[in-house]
Design a protein around this motif. Structure first.
Motif: not given
Length: 202
Positions: A53-54, A56, A72-75, A102
Motif C-alpha cells: 500500500r505504501h 514511504c 509519507d506516500d498516503g500515510e 508497508r
C-alpha cells in the motif's frame, strides 16, 4: 578544524522486515547521488512489491550543500517520511535513500504507532547497512613540462597524493585528489613551483 569526512553507503543494504500488529514494513537502504537514482529505486520496489500500500521514504543528497526529502506516500502527515529522515540524521549519513514498504495487516496503528513503526523500520535498515566514512576531497589539475616531472613526482610521493588521471603528451597533465583540510597547503606548494600550473576542478 575543517570537517572533511562524511558517512555514506556504497552498496544497497539487505532487505529488513519489521512487523507491528500484522502490518509488515520492508526496509531498504540505497546509495544515491541524484533524484533520478531515487526514482529508479522506487520504481523497482513498486514492481517487486506490487500489492503493497505504501512506499514511504526519505533521502538525503550532498555533502556540504544538503538536499533532502521525506515522503509519507498516503500515510497521515509526517507519520512516515519524517521519522525515516530522522534516522538518516541520527546515523549522520548522506547520499542515501531509505524506503519502508508497508503491507497493511488489518489493524490500524494510529499516528503514534506509525511514527514508531517507520522509525524502527528505518533504524534496523540502517543498522543492517554497511556505513563507511569517506573524506571530502578537492581535485586539482596540474600542467607542467617534462623537465618538471621529478620535482612534481617528489611532492606527490612525499605528501602521499593520489593521482586520479594523467595525460602525458606534449606536456604533462595530472589530476590529483587532496583531502579538503590539506588542499590549501598542497595548492600553495605546487603554486610556488616554477613552471607548474595548478587549477582547481569544479
Amino acid at each position: 578544524m575543517l570537517e572533511d569526512v562524511y558517512k555514506t553507503i556504497e552498496k544497497s543494504s539487505e532487505e529488513t522486515l519489521f512487523k507491528e500488529k500484522g502490518s509488515k514494513f520492508f526496509g531498504y537502504a540505497f546509495p544515491v547521488l541524484s533524484e533520478e537514482d531515487v526514482k529508479e529505486h522506487l520504481e523497482d520496489l513498486k514492481k517487486k512489491h506490487h500489492s503493497a500500500r505504501h512506499f514511504c521514504y526519505a533521502y538525503q543528497l550532498g555533502i556540504e550543500k544538503i538536499r533532502f526529502r521525506a515522503n509519507d506516500d498516503g500515510e497521515p502527515n509526517n507519520s512516515a517520511g519524517l521519522p525515516i529522515y530522522g534516522q538518516i540524521q541520527s546515523f549522520e549519513v548522506t547520499n542515501i535513500l531509505i524506503v519502508s514498504v508497508r503491507y497493511f495487516g488489518g489493524t490500524k496503528l494510529g499516528v503514534g504507532g506509525l511514527i514508531s513503526a517507520y522509525k524502527t523500520s528505518a533504524q534496523i535498515t540502517l543498522e543492517a547497512a554497511d556505513i563507511l566514512e569517506k573524506t571530502i576531497n578537492i581535485y586539482y589539475k596540474l600542467t607542467f613540462e617534462y623537465d618538471m616531472m621529478n620535482a612534481v613526482q617528489r611532492i606527490i610521493k612525499e605528501k602521499n597524493i593520489e593521482i586520479t588521471n594523467q595525460k602525458l603528451e606534449m606536456n604533462c597533465e595530472y589530476t590529483i585528489s587532496i583531502r579538503k583540510k590539506e588542499s590549501e597547503s598542497i595548492y600553495t606548494i605546487f603554486d610556488n613551483l616554477y613552471k607548474v600550473d595548478i587549477k582547481m576542478l569544479a
